[in-house]
Design a protein around this motif. Sequence first.
Motif, PDB file in Angstrom:
ATOM      1  N   ARG A 138       0.312  -9.110   2.758  1.00 15.01           N
ATOM      2  CA  ARG A 138       1.718  -9.010   3.185  1.00 15.01           C
ATOM      3  C   ARG A 138       2.642  -8.540   2.055  1.00 15.01           C
ATOM      4  NH1 ARG A 138       0.427  -8.472   7.675  1.00 15.01           N
ATOM      5  NH2 ARG A 138      -0.187 -10.107   9.100  1.00 15.01           N
ATOM      6  N   SER A 139       2.087  -8.028   0.981  1.00 15.45           N
ATOM      7  CA  SER A 139       2.946  -7.651  -0.150  1.00 15.45           C
ATOM      8  C   SER A 139       3.583  -6.276   0.092  1.00 15.45           C
ATOM      9  CB  SER A 139       2.155  -7.678  -1.459  1.00 15.45           C
ATOM     10  OG  SER A 139       1.133  -6.711  -1.443  1.00 15.45           O
ATOM     11  N   ASP A 140       4.493  -5.896  -0.787  1.00 12.20           N
ATOM     12  CA  ASP A 140       5.242  -4.643  -0.636  1.00 12.20           C
ATOM     13  C   ASP A 140       4.424  -3.488  -1.220  1.00 12.20           C
ATOM     14  OD1 ASP A 140       6.970  -2.539  -0.579  1.00 12.20           O
ATOM     15  OD2 ASP A 140       8.556  -3.484  -1.760  1.00 12.20           O
ATOM     16  N   TRP A 141       3.877  -2.665  -0.333  1.00 12.83           N
ATOM     17  CA  TRP A 141       3.019  -1.553  -0.778  1.00 12.83           C
ATOM     18  C   TRP A 141       3.814  -0.295  -1.109  1.00 12.83           C
ATOM     19  CZ3 TRP A 141      -1.735  -2.477  -2.306  1.00 12.83           C
ATOM     20  CH2 TRP A 141      -2.361  -3.643  -1.852  1.00 12.83           C
ATOM     21  N   LEU A 142       5.119  -0.329  -0.902  1.00 19.02           N
ATOM     22  CA  LEU A 142       5.950   0.838  -1.248  1.00 19.02           C
ATOM     23  C   LEU A 142       6.584   0.677  -2.632  1.00 19.02           C
ATOM     24  CD1 LEU A 142       7.661   1.437   2.218  1.00 19.02           C
ATOM     25  CD2 LEU A 142       5.762   2.716   1.228  1.00 19.02           C
ATOM     26  N   GLN A 143       6.453  -0.519  -3.209  1.00 17.03           N
ATOM     27  CA  GLN A 143       7.023  -0.724  -4.553  1.00 17.03           C
ATOM     28  C   GLN A 143       6.195   0.047  -5.589  1.00 17.03           C
ATOM     29  OE1 GLN A 143       6.674  -4.844  -5.711  1.00 17.03           O
ATOM     30  NE2 GLN A 143       4.455  -4.747  -5.900  1.00 17.03           N
ATOM     31  N   ARG A 144       6.828   0.442  -6.651  1.00 21.11           N
ATOM     32  CA  ARG A 144       6.132   1.042  -7.785  1.00 21.11           C
ATOM     33  C   ARG A 144       6.723   0.463  -9.066  1.00 21.11           C
ATOM     34  NH1 ARG A 144       3.396   2.103  -4.153  1.00 21.11           N
ATOM     35  NH2 ARG A 144       2.366   4.055  -3.584  1.00 21.11           N
ATOM     36  N   PRO A 145       5.917   0.066 -10.040  1.00 20.98           N
ATOM     37  CA  PRO A 145       4.451   0.134  -9.959  1.00 20.98           C
ATOM     38  C   PRO A 145       3.886  -0.985  -9.090  1.00 20.98           C
ATOM     39  CG  PRO A 145       5.133  -0.906 -12.021  1.00 20.98           C
ATOM     40  CD  PRO A 145       6.402  -0.456 -11.334  1.00 20.98           C
ATOM     41  N   LEU A 146       2.698  -0.744  -8.552  1.00 22.75           N
ATOM     42  CA  LEU A 146       1.974  -1.796  -7.841  1.00 22.75           C
ATOM     43  C   LEU A 146       1.470  -2.809  -8.869  1.00 22.75           C
ATOM     44  CD1 LEU A 146      -0.108   0.434  -5.389  1.00 22.75           C
ATOM     45  CD2 LEU A 146       1.847  -0.998  -4.777  1.00 22.75           C
ATOM     46  N   THR A 147       1.318  -4.037  -8.443  1.00 22.53           N
ATOM     47  CA  THR A 147       0.818  -5.057  -9.371  1.00 22.53           C
ATOM     48  C   THR A 147      -0.693  -4.885  -9.562  1.00 22.53           C
ATOM     49  OG1 THR A 147       0.281  -6.664  -7.641  1.00 22.53           O
ATOM     50  CG2 THR A 147       2.555  -6.668  -8.492  1.00 22.53           C
ATOM     51  N   GLU A 148      -1.198  -5.498 -10.619  1.00 15.27           N
ATOM     52  CA  GLU A 148      -2.650  -5.456 -10.863  1.00 15.27           C
ATOM     53  C   GLU A 148      -3.414  -6.092  -9.699  1.00 15.27           C
ATOM     54  OE1 GLU A 148      -4.651  -3.997 -13.098  1.00 15.27           O
ATOM     55  OE2 GLU A 148      -2.785  -2.988 -13.678  1.00 15.27           O
ATOM     56  N   MET A 149      -2.826  -7.161  -9.141  1.00  7.88           N
ATOM     57  CA  MET A 149      -3.468  -7.835  -7.995  1.00  7.88           C
ATOM     58  C   MET A 149      -3.546  -6.920  -6.785  1.00  7.88           C
ATOM     59  SD  MET A 149      -4.615 -10.918  -8.409  1.00  7.88           S
ATOM     60  CE  MET A 149      -4.504 -11.752  -6.827  1.00  7.88           C
ATOM     61  N   GLN A 150      -2.457  -6.191  -6.523  1.00 13.09           N
ATOM     62  CA  GLN A 150      -2.456  -5.250  -5.399  1.00 13.09           C
ATOM     63  C   GLN A 150      -3.520  -4.171  -5.594  1.00 13.09           C
ATOM     64  OE1 GLN A 150       1.840  -4.291  -5.613  1.00 13.09           O
ATOM     65  NE2 GLN A 150       1.900  -4.653  -3.397  1.00 13.09           N
ATOM     66  N   ILE A 151      -3.575  -3.631  -6.807  1.00 14.53           N
ATOM     67  CA  ILE A 151      -4.527  -2.550  -7.102  1.00 14.53           C
ATOM     68  C   ILE A 151      -5.962  -3.041  -6.915  1.00 14.53           C
ATOM     69  CG2 ILE A 151      -5.429  -1.077  -8.960  1.00 14.53           C
ATOM     70  CD1 ILE A 151      -2.452  -1.027 -10.031  1.00 14.53           C
ATOM     71  N   ARG A 152      -6.237  -4.222  -7.419  1.00 17.70           N
ATOM     72  CA  ARG A 152      -7.593  -4.770  -7.303  1.00 17.70           C
ATOM     73  C   ARG A 152      -7.949  -5.037  -5.841  1.00 17.70           C
ATOM     74  NH1 ARG A 152      -9.155 -10.609  -9.308  1.00 17.70           N
ATOM     75  NH2 ARG A 152      -9.090 -10.920  -7.077  1.00 17.70           N
ATOM     76  N   TYR A 153      -7.005  -5.611  -5.124  1.00 22.60           N
ATOM     77  CA  TYR A 153      -7.214  -5.914  -3.700  1.00 22.60           C
ATOM     78  C   TYR A 153      -7.525  -4.637  -2.917  1.00 22.60           C
ATOM     79  CZ  TYR A 153      -5.722  -6.796   1.138  1.00 22.60           C
ATOM     80  OH  TYR A 153      -5.649  -6.845   2.505  1.00 22.60           O
ATOM     81  N   ALA A 154      -6.721  -3.592  -3.127  1.00 21.54           N
ATOM     82  CA  ALA A 154      -6.898  -2.332  -2.400  1.00 21.54           C
ATOM     83  C   ALA A 154      -8.225  -1.669  -2.763  1.00 21.54           C
ATOM     84  CB  ALA A 154      -5.737  -1.386  -2.717  1.00 21.54           C
TER      85      ALA A 154
END
Length: 375
Positions: A138-154
Motif C-alpha cells: 500500500r505504499s506510494d509507488w509514484l514517490q521518488r526516490p523509492l525506499t530500499e524496502m520498496q525496491i527490494r519488495y518489487a
Amino acid sequence: MAIDIFWIRDDAALAEHCAVWRRLPFVALDTEFMRVDTFYPKAGLIQVGDGERAYLIDPLLIRDWSPFAELLEDPALLKVLHACSEDLEVFLRLTGALPQPLLDTQLAAGYLGIGYSMGYSRLVQAVLGIDLPKDETRSDWLQRPLTEMQIRYAAEDAQHLAELYTALEPRLTEPKRAWVLEDGAELVANLRREVIPEELYREAKLAWKLSRAQLAVLRELCAWREIEARQRDQPRNRILREHSLWPLARFQPDNLVALARIDDMHPRTVRQDGNTLLKLIREAAETPPEHWPEALPEPLPHEASPLLKQLRAVGQAEAERLGIAPELMLRKKHLEALLKSGYPDGPYSLPEGLRGWRRELMGQALLDTLATPGQ
C-alpha cells in the motif's frame, strides 16, 4: 539470498533489454501502480524477471514504450503474471498493448489443484517455501526516490514469479497448460472488448425492476457517468455513486432539493453536476417509446436453486476427475445465463460465455442435466 537488481531508466536501455528478453522462452512481469482517486491506474514501476535477475523499469522516465509493446505482443515469448487483471490495465494504458501468450500463475495453481484464487505470497510460500514481506503493497509507488524496502519488495516479486513459473511449468501437463493459456487469452480478450457506455445500464443493480421508460433514463445516467469518469480520470463512484443510479431512474427528481434526497447522493455531486443530471433525466424521460430499451429479465426465482445446484455438480464432478479447483470449472454467471435461456420448461441453449474447452468437456452434460432434471 541477495537479488541481482538492474534499473532501466531511459528509452535506449529499455529497447536494448526488450531485444534480449525476446530471445528467452519466457519473462515474468509485474507492476506497481496507484489508483486511489483516479479512473485509470498510474504506473509507478514495471518489473521484469528472467529467472536470473530482476529488472525495474521506471515508467516516470520512459517516453518510448514501442519496444515493450512489441515484446508484450510477441507470440514466441510467454509472459508470466499472477492475478493479472489490474496489471493488464496498466500495460494497456501505458503501452497500448496487452501480453499474449499469457500464463497466469494463479490460474495455473487452480488447474494443478494447489488452491483457487491464491494470493501471490501464499502461493510462493506453498510452492517455493519462501515467506515474502507484504508491508509495501500500500505504499506510494509514484514517490521518488523509492525506499530500499520498496525496491527490494518489487524486485523480489519479479524474481520469485520467475521461480514460481519454473516450479509449476513441469507439472502443467497438456491439456492443462493449453487451458491456462486459453483462460489467459480470454482475460486479454475481455479487456480488449470496448465498453459501450450506452450498454452499462444492463449491469446496474436492480435494473430489472424498472419499466422500459425508466430504463431509458437509467441508460443515459450510466452512460454519462462512464464518459465523465474517463474524461475526468476519476472513479465512477466519485462522479455518481452506484447506489444512486436506480432511485434516480425510478423517481426522476426535477429539482436540486429532490435530487439531494436521493439515496446515497453525495452533496458534492449535487453541487458540481446537479443541474446537468436534472437536464439529463428530463431529456431521457422524453425518449419516445420506440427507443426505450427492452425490459431486462428478472433474476432466477428461488425455485431454480436445485437446478443450479445440479448444474454446479456437473462441474464439480469434472473438476474432481481432472484434479482441478472446482471453482475454475463453471462460472456462476454462465450457469445462470444457461438457466435463463429456457427456464422453466426449456429448450435451453449454451451461453456464448461458456466456450472453449469447458463447452467441449461439459456442454452436452449440462444440457442433458436440464433435459432430465432431478435424475
